[in-house]
Design a protein around this motif. Structure first.
Motif, PDB file in Angstrom:
ATOM      1  N   GLY A 269       0.832  -1.202   0.000  1.00 41.79           N
ATOM      2  CA  GLY A 269       0.000   0.000   0.000  1.00 41.79           C
ATOM      3  C   GLY A 269       0.865   1.250   0.000  1.00 41.79           C
ATOM      4  N   TRP A 270       1.876   1.240   0.817  1.00 38.38           N
ATOM      5  CA  TRP A 270       2.768   2.407   0.922  1.00 38.38           C
ATOM      6  C   TRP A 270       3.515   2.629  -0.400  1.00 38.38           C
ATOM      7  CZ3 TRP A 270       7.973   3.464   0.467  1.00 38.38           C
ATOM      8  CH2 TRP A 270       8.410   4.675   1.015  1.00 38.38           C
ATOM      9  N   LEU A 271       4.032   1.546  -0.994  1.00 40.13           N
ATOM     10  CA  LEU A 271       4.762   1.667  -2.268  1.00 40.13           C
ATOM     11  C   LEU A 271       3.865   2.247  -3.363  1.00 40.13           C
ATOM     12  CD1 LEU A 271       6.871  -1.600  -2.736  1.00 40.13           C
ATOM     13  CD2 LEU A 271       7.719   0.748  -2.804  1.00 40.13           C
ATOM     14  N   LEU A 272       2.612   1.788  -3.385  1.00 41.27           N
ATOM     15  CA  LEU A 272       1.707   2.276  -4.437  1.00 41.27           C
ATOM     16  C   LEU A 272       1.327   3.735  -4.204  1.00 41.27           C
ATOM     17  CD1 LEU A 272      -0.668  -0.733  -5.169  1.00 41.27           C
ATOM     18  CD2 LEU A 272       1.374  -0.048  -6.398  1.00 41.27           C
ATOM     19  N   MET A 273       1.191   4.155  -2.923  1.00 37.02           N
ATOM     20  CA  MET A 273       0.920   5.576  -2.670  1.00 37.02           C
ATOM     21  C   MET A 273       2.072   6.421  -3.176  1.00 37.02           C
ATOM     22  SD  MET A 273      -1.005   6.225   0.869  1.00 37.02           S
ATOM     23  CE  MET A 273      -0.493   4.873   1.881  1.00 37.02           C
ATOM     24  N   ARG A 274       3.274   5.939  -2.933  1.00 35.32           N
ATOM     25  CA  ARG A 274       4.454   6.661  -3.408  1.00 35.32           C
ATOM     26  C   ARG A 274       4.425   6.734  -4.944  1.00 35.32           C
ATOM     27  NH1 ARG A 274      10.467   6.966  -1.433  1.00 35.32           N
ATOM     28  NH2 ARG A 274      11.229   8.058  -3.224  1.00 35.32           N
ATOM     29  N   SER A 275       4.076   5.624  -5.580  1.00 42.24           N
ATOM     30  CA  SER A 275       4.017   5.600  -7.049  1.00 42.24           C
ATOM     31  C   SER A 275       2.965   6.558  -7.601  1.00 42.24           C
ATOM     32  CB  SER A 275       3.683   4.191  -7.522  1.00 42.24           C
ATOM     33  OG  SER A 275       4.780   3.331  -7.309  1.00 42.24           O
TER      34      SER A 275
END
Ligand code: PLP
Length: 432
Positions: A269-275
């Motif tokens: 979830g965190w990686l996708l928010m960053r993306s």
């Protein structure tokens, strides 16, 4: 006061996150936790009542955090941000695109139902439909981009199972040839068999174009599916998926997700928010680069034909494009002159572009569909869908377009090196 509606790209850094709940941290932390502490037993009871649907949600009440298989802040904020691009009411995120797709198919289909689907679809989806759903007694019927509405209605009628139609599932543009399926035509077919008791669902895998270049919900889709591994993740470092739609449909999808246990984890979830913060700039650059690469390939003497949404030859396909796509995307396929040998020579000589499957990431990738992504399709089916030995698929990234064109140009030049060397040897022998 005039109301100003902020665009999704302006909201990707902040939407749905309250710094004051996380020590003022500007970025949403990774909530790497399995469970959440209730302040009182009454609070725990009230959270569970909502989670199990034992009572209706009160106005402005949001579901309390219980356990990370049900909900987690990294997933909830990500889901809220993802809804903005497609103007969806709600979203559910998954640990892969396949888990989003399989969960939706398992949730909304039951034995005896008929699934109408576009062919070709992603290999994993195709296997799930043909080998797994049919094992549960679900009937499946394919159609292709060349079929008209009349053809499809006739095919449904001839199947003798049209009254069991429960869902239409499509993927547009189709991989790897970029052929388009008309989303609103599929809505019309679904409506043709819907009545007051039964609403036939239209699900669209929008991985190739979304969430920026095509918005299926606006053309009558009920559910939009993504492999977030592709453009949404965009850095080739995470596998994830998403499903978007109305509150009521996504509530049902989330219920199924809770019990299959295939939700995304907090780190994903965190990686996708960053993306998502760079989604618009990445996709815009990728499309601009793809336009330039396609223009270069179009006139290249070693290229027989290109398959790109920016240069569609068929008027009917162009009409669908004008109706439902707002960009030519970043997937460029082409037939190299020759066959597998020439295609492999091209792939083996690329220096900057990596030889790998997957798509939508920051780095450009090249692959040979007939022997790689589509190796599982029987040869007759491959030819029918234009997946020849000459076909090469490119996913264009964010590199400098001149460098990409240089790389493709030098690799194409090498394709005939062996023949040219032979020729030049002959020539030199003659000269001698
Ligand atoms: C990659 C892909 C999938 C599967 O997604 P995963 O994240 O690999 O599970 C589904 N549909 C399309 C169109 C894809 O490209």
């Amino acid at each position: 006061m005039e109301h100003h509606q902020l665009k999704p790209e302006s909201l990707m850094m902040s939407f749905g996150y309250k710094p004051e709940l996380s020590e003022g941290s500007i970025k949403c932390p990774i909530f790497q936790t399995s469970t959440f502490v209730f302040q009182t037993a009454q609070e725990g009871k009230s959270f569970f009542e909502l989670a199990y649907g034992l009572r209706e949600k009160e106005e402005n009440e949001s579901p309390g955090l219980i356990y990370s298989r049900l909900n987690n802040p990294d997933l909830e904020i990500l889901e809220n941000r993802l809804t903005l691009w497609d103007k969806a009411e709600d979203c559910a995120v998954f640990e892969s695109g396949m888990s989003a797709i399989s969960t939706v198919l398992l949730k909304f289909l039951k034995p005896g139902d008929l699934l109408l689907y576009s062919n070709p679809v992603y290999g994993g989806t195709s296997h799930f439909i043909k080998d797994i759903l049919t094992g549960f007694g679900i009937d499946v019927l394919p159609f292709s981009a060349t079929d008209t509405k009349e053809n499809i209605l006739e095919r449904l009628k001839q199947s003798g199972k049209a009254q069991n139609l429960a869902m239409i599932y499509i993927e547009t543009p189709a991989n790897p040839t970029n052929s388009l399926i008309d989303i609103s035509m599929c809505r019309a077919i679904a409506d043709h068999y819907s009545n007051t008791e039964k609403h036939i669902l239209l699900s669209v895998d929008n991985t190739y174009m979304g969430p920026i270049w095509q918005h299926p919900l606006a053309h009558g889709a009920d559910l939009v599916l993504y492999s977030a591994t592709k453009y949404i993740g965009g850095h080739s470092d995470v596998i994830a998926g998403a499903c978007l739609g109305s509150h009521s449909l996504i509530a049902q999808v989330k219920e199924m997700r809770t019990f299959l246990g295939n939700m995304a984890g907090p780190w994903t979830g965190w990686l996708l928010m960053r993306s998502l913060e760079t989604l618009k700039v990445r996709m815009t650059t990728q499309n601009r680069n793809a336009e330039r690469v396609a223009a270069f390939l179009q006139d290249h003497p070693k290229v027989e034909q290109i398959y790109f949404l920016g240069s569609i030859a068929d008027p009917r396909q162009q009409e669908i494009y004008n109706k439902q796509c707002n960009s030519s995307g970043a997937m460029v396929s082409f037939d190299i002159k020759g066959g597998e040998t020439e295609a492999f020579a091209f792939l083996d000589n690329l220096k900057l572009i990596k030889l790998a499957v997957s798509l939508g990431g920051t780095e450009s990738l090249a692959e040979h569909p007939a022997t790689m992504t589509h190796a599982g399709v029987p040869p007759e089916g491959r030819m029918a869908h234009g997946i020849s030995d000459q076909l090469v698929r490119l996913s264009i990234g964010v590199e400098n377009s001149e460098d990409l064109i240089w790389d493709i140009g030098q690799a194409l030049e090498k394709v005939t090196v062996t023949t040219e060397v032979k020729d030049s040897i002959n020539v030199s022998l003659i000269q001698v």
